[in-house]
Motif scaffolding. Structure first.
Motif, PDB file in Angstrom:
ATOM      1  N   ARG A  33       0.841  -1.220   0.000  1.00 19.28           N
ATOM      2  CA  ARG A  33       0.000   0.000   0.000  1.00 19.28           C
ATOM      3  C   ARG A  33       0.871   1.263   0.000  1.00 19.28           C
ATOM      4  O   ARG A  33       0.587   2.223  -0.702  1.00 19.28           O
ATOM      5  N   ALA A  34       1.946   1.228   0.784  1.00 20.82           N
ATOM      6  CA  ALA A  34       2.834   2.406   0.830  1.00 20.82           C
ATOM      7  C   ALA A  34       3.494   2.620  -0.534  1.00 20.82           C
ATOM      8  O   ALA A  34       3.616   3.749  -1.007  1.00 20.82           O
ATOM      9  N   HIS A  37       1.229   4.315  -3.037  1.00 23.39           N
ATOM     10  CA  HIS A  37       0.601   5.548  -2.536  1.00 23.39           C
ATOM     11  C   HIS A  37       0.189   6.495  -3.656  1.00 23.39           C
ATOM     12  O   HIS A  37      -0.926   7.004  -3.693  1.00 23.39           O
ATOM     13  N   TYR A  38       1.106   6.739  -4.604  1.00 24.26           N
ATOM     14  CA  TYR A  38       0.804   7.735  -5.642  1.00 24.26           C
ATOM     15  C   TYR A  38      -0.085   7.181  -6.760  1.00 24.26           C
ATOM     16  O   TYR A  38      -0.556   7.939  -7.593  1.00 24.26           O
ATOM     17  N   THR A  41      -3.304   8.151  -4.785  1.00 17.99           N
ATOM     18  CA  THR A  41      -3.470   9.560  -4.441  1.00 17.99           C
ATOM     19  C   THR A  41      -3.311  10.399  -5.689  1.00 17.99           C
ATOM     20  O   THR A  41      -2.282  10.331  -6.352  1.00 17.99           O
ATOM     21  N   SER A 158       8.919   5.404  -6.763  1.00 19.37           N
ATOM     22  CA  SER A 158       8.739   4.902  -5.400  1.00 19.37           C
ATOM     23  C   SER A 158       9.518   3.598  -5.260  1.00 19.37           C
ATOM     24  O   SER A 158       9.409   2.726  -6.118  1.00 19.37           O
ATOM     25  N   ASP A 200       7.744   6.866   3.864  1.00 21.08           N
ATOM     26  CA  ASP A 200       6.865   6.116   4.778  1.00 21.08           C
ATOM     27  C   ASP A 200       7.667   5.034   5.492  1.00 21.08           C
ATOM     28  O   ASP A 200       8.427   4.301   4.844  1.00 21.08           O
TER      29      ASP A 200
END
Ligand code: SAM
Length: 224
Positions: A33-34, A37-38, A41, A158, A200
């Motif tokens: 999930r981390a 994130h983008y 979001t 990421s 994160d």
């Protein structure tokens, strides 16, 4: 049952291809999930248009499932994976797993190393699972350079690394390896400096991990 099959494939590749697999277990839910994130979001640069997403080193698809869950209806996902066993596992997942069906026509799996991926396409988001701390300094430099080139302007990279992994490895490593780890740390510090837009800490993963999100082309654009 499906999870068990995934763990079995992963564990076998950890034993047979430790250098490139780099982990005992696939990423857990919180880490996935981390990393995504983008995808979830809305970033102002990407609002209202389809995004191109690249996943590097999807393995058995633990993070991929999360990415697919978070993708918008017209986003497109490319995955690049070098390991034969992971590629055949993923092909089967894409064809049969319920998670993948909503986006199946917008997923593309490339069986190769990131190094060989053609450069004509640019991506708004790149999510990497590469075990950078297992590689030589030159290879880390080459792989991160390639990811930066593949990012579209304003795009976000990421990636994760396990907490204190370099320090732990350095304790049990010979001097030559400590030098290699210092070289990797230097490259990562250069990448993160000023370009990191979010970080994160995922304590619930085994092992716990840091997720870094960087926007390197925003920096170079501001400088030019
Ligand atoms: C630590 S595993 C991560 C797997 C998955 N993303 C996860 O988080 O569970 C690293 C993955 O990177 C792949 N890999 C290593 N070097 C690669 C390269 N040069 N190009 C593409 N994939 C690579 C490995 O085969 C493996 O699937």
């Amino acid at each position: 049952m499906q999870r068990l099959a995934e763990y079995r494939v992963f564990w076998r590749q950890f034993r047979e291809q430790y250098h490139t697999t780099g982990a005992v277990l696939p990423s857990g839910r919180a880490l996935s999930r981390a990393l995504a994130h983008y995808v979830r979001t809305a970033d102002t640069a990407h609002v209202g248009r389809a995004r191109r997403i690249l996943e590097v080193g999807p393995g058995t698809g633990a993070v991929t499932s999360q990415i697919v869950r978070d993708m918008r209806a017209d986003d497109h996902l490319t995955m690049v994976e070098r390991n034969d066993q992971f590629v055949s596992h993923l092909r089967n997942e894409i064809d049969t797993a319920i998670d993948f069906q909503p986006a199946r026509d917008r997923i593309n799996l490339v069986h190769s190393g990131l190094e060989e991926l053609p450069q004509e396409q640019h991506y708004d988001l790149i999510i990497s699972g590469l075990p950078l701390n297992n590689f030589s300094v030159d290879l880390v430099d080459c792989l991160l350079g390639k990811m930066k080139q593949l990012l579209a302007p304003g795009g976000i990279l990421s990636f994760f690394e396990y907490v204190a992994i370099r320090r732990a490895k350095a304790i049990v490593s010979p001097a030559s390896d400590r030098q290699r780890l210092r070289g990797i740390e230097q490259i990562l510090n250069n990448l993160l400096a000023g370009a990191e837009v979010r970080r994160d800490l995922v304590l619930t993963n085994v092992p716990p991990a840091w997720v870094h999100h960087v926007c390197p082309k925003r920096l170079s654009e501001a400088a030019s």
